[in-house]
Design an enzyme around this catalytic site. Structure first.
Site, PDB file in Angstrom:
ATOM      1  CE  LYS A  41      -3.269  -2.269   3.062  1.00 48.80           C
ATOM      2  NZ  LYS A  41      -3.490  -2.600   4.417  1.00 48.80           N
ATOM      3  N   GLY A  42       2.012   1.285   0.152  1.00 50.66           N
ATOM      4  CA  GLY A  42       2.983   2.134   0.684  1.00 50.66           C
ATOM      5  C   GLY A  42       3.025   3.343  -0.364  1.00 50.66           C
ATOM      6  CD  GLU A  97       7.846  -0.609  -3.152  1.00 46.36           C
ATOM      7  OE1 GLU A  97       7.322   0.429  -2.534  1.00 46.36           O
ATOM      8  OE2 GLU A  97       8.334  -1.540  -2.508  1.00 46.36           O
ATOM      9  CG  ASP A  98       6.889   2.359   0.380  1.00 51.48           C
ATOM     10  OD1 ASP A  98       7.568   1.796  -0.024  1.00 51.48           O
ATOM     11  OD2 ASP A  98       6.070   1.840   1.535  1.00 51.48           O
ATOM     12  CG  ASP A 101      14.623  -1.045   4.930  1.00 50.68           C
ATOM     13  OD1 ASP A 101      15.703  -0.118   5.334  1.00 50.68           O
ATOM     14  OD2 ASP A 101      14.134  -1.702   5.531  1.00 50.68           O
ATOM     15  CG  PHE A 150      10.451   2.462  11.186  1.00 55.96           C
ATOM     16  CD1 PHE A 150      10.869   1.495  10.400  1.00 55.96           C
ATOM     17  CD2 PHE A 150       9.085   2.960  11.587  1.00 55.96           C
ATOM     18  CE1 PHE A 150       9.679   0.581   9.890  1.00 55.96           C
ATOM     19  CE2 PHE A 150       8.010   2.292  10.710  1.00 55.96           C
ATOM     20  CZ  PHE A 150       8.372   1.037  10.021  1.00 55.96           C
ATOM     21  CG  ASP A 157       2.566   0.607   7.465  1.00 53.54           C
ATOM     22  OD1 ASP A 157       3.528   0.409   6.712  1.00 53.54           O
ATOM     23  OD2 ASP A 157       2.403  -0.482   8.355  1.00 53.54           O
ATOM     24  NE  ARG A 163      -0.424   1.480   5.064  1.00 51.68           N
ATOM     25  CZ  ARG A 163       0.516   0.612   4.820  1.00 51.68           C
ATOM     26  NH1 ARG A 163       1.483   1.319   3.898  1.00 51.68           N
ATOM     27  NH2 ARG A 163       0.488  -0.535   5.227  1.00 51.68           N
TER      28      ARG A 163
HETATM   29  P1  IMP Z   1      12.970  -3.912   1.784  1.00 48.13           P
HETATM   30  O1  IMP Z   1      14.015  -4.155   2.953  1.00 48.13           O
HETATM   31  O2  IMP Z   1      13.748  -2.895   0.855  1.00 48.13           O
HETATM   32  O3  IMP Z   1      12.439  -5.253   0.916  1.00 48.13           O
HETATM   33  O4  IMP Z   1      11.625  -3.083   2.139  1.00 48.13           O
HETATM   34  C1  IMP Z   1      10.507  -3.590   2.248  1.00 48.13           C
HETATM   35  C2  IMP Z   1       9.342  -2.782   2.695  1.00 48.13           C
HETATM   36  O5  IMP Z   1       9.716  -2.516   3.939  1.00 48.13           O
HETATM   37  C3  IMP Z   1       9.155  -1.337   2.025  1.00 48.13           C
HETATM   38  O6  IMP Z   1       8.562  -1.558   0.935  1.00 48.13           O
HETATM   39  C4  IMP Z   1       8.250  -0.766   3.124  1.00 48.13           C
HETATM   40  O7  IMP Z   1       6.969  -1.117   3.039  1.00 48.13           O
HETATM   41  C5  IMP Z   1       9.014  -1.362   4.462  1.00 48.13           C
HETATM   42  N1  IMP Z   1       9.863  -0.385   5.176  1.00 48.13           N
HETATM   43  C6  IMP Z   1      11.167  -0.386   4.915  1.00 48.13           C
HETATM   44  N2  IMP Z   1      11.729   0.797   5.831  1.00 48.13           N
HETATM   45  C7  IMP Z   1      10.590   1.189   6.443  1.00 48.13           C
HETATM   46  C8  IMP Z   1      10.479   2.621   7.063  1.00 48.13           C
HETATM   47  O8  IMP Z   1      11.337   3.343   7.310  1.00 48.13           O
HETATM   48  N3  IMP Z   1       9.032   3.067   7.537  1.00 48.13           N
HETATM   49  C9  IMP Z   1       8.100   2.045   6.949  1.00 48.13           C
HETATM   50  N4  IMP Z   1       8.161   1.004   6.166  1.00 48.13           N
HETATM   51  C10 IMP Z   1       9.460   0.627   5.878  1.00 48.13           C
HETATM   52 MG    MG Z   2       6.677  -0.760  -0.090  1.00 51.16          MG
END
Ligand code: IMP
Ligand code: MG
Length: 178
Positions: A41-42, A97-98, A101, A150, A157, A163
């Site tokens: 949803k992000g 993408e939001d 990470d 974070f 979220d 959100r």
């Molecule tokens: P990845 O670790 O790059 O696979 O990130 C996966 C998902 O973790 C992202 O799309 C977000 O939904 C969530 N995420 C990572 N860091 C944050 C943060 O700081 N706040 C909220 N959601 C996060």
């Molecule tokens: Mg995401």
């Protein structure tokens, strides 16, 4: 209860930067059409704001994924909860993408998209936390690189809350999720 939120990026800063990125995208995609793929949803808030500022023809599609949990976390394999409605074949795909990470989700999704024979796939993210990267992901358009904190707001979220905040903030609590 009642977490404190420290503002990291104001609504005005986010808005200005989205305009700049949209202009860059408009230049790069001149004469083409963009098929935007939003990861729910992000990514939804960012996609709407970005798409409104794109001047080349745009089509939109959405997908929703959930990670498999700790046992397969290192592989980054994700379960597709809602797949795309449209095929990607021959399209110029822009994944919106939001946040990137660890990069696990995106590296998995981008590979899956390439399997569907698009003409091109590029990645546009509102936020990038490069310090946290585990998987190599090529970020083509990034609004802001941020430190390893974070964050919430603008689609992001904390336990499904915040959100809807129109800015990016840091939740100041004792225990933070991921
Ligand atoms: P990845 O670790 O790059 O696979 O990130 C996966 C998902 O973790 C992202 O799309 C977000 O939904 C969530 N995420 C990572 N860091 C944050 C943060 O700081 N706040 C909220 N959601 C996060
Ligand atoms: Mg995401």
């Amino acid at each position: 209860m009642g977490d404190r939120i420290r503002v990291m990026l104001t609504e005005q800063e986010v808005d200005n930067r989205i305009r700049e990125i949209a202009e860059e995208i408009n230049r790069d995609y001149q004469g083409k059409e963009i098929h935007m793929v939003c990861v729910l949803k992000g990514g939804a808030f960012f996609m709407c704001e970005l798409a409104k500022r794109i001047t080349v023809p745009v089509s939109l599609d959405f997908m929703s994924v959930s990670s498999y949990g700790n046992s397969t976390k290192s592989s980054g394999a994700v379960r597709i909860v809602k797949d795309l409605d449209e095929p990607l074949e021959g399209k110029d795909v822009l994944v919106v993408e939001d946040i990137v990470d660890s990069g696990r989700t995106l590296s998995y999704l981008l590979e899956m998209m390439w399997d569907r024979h698009p003409n091109s796939v590029h990645l546009c993210t509102l936020l990038d936390k490069p310090e946290r990267r585990v998987r190599d992901v090529k970020v083509d358009y990034c609004c802001f690189q941020i430190p390893d904190e974070f964050v919430v707001g603008y689609g992001l979220d904390y336990a499904q809350k915040y959100r809807n905040l129109p800015y990016i903030g840091v939740v100041e609590t004792d225990s933070k999720g991921d």
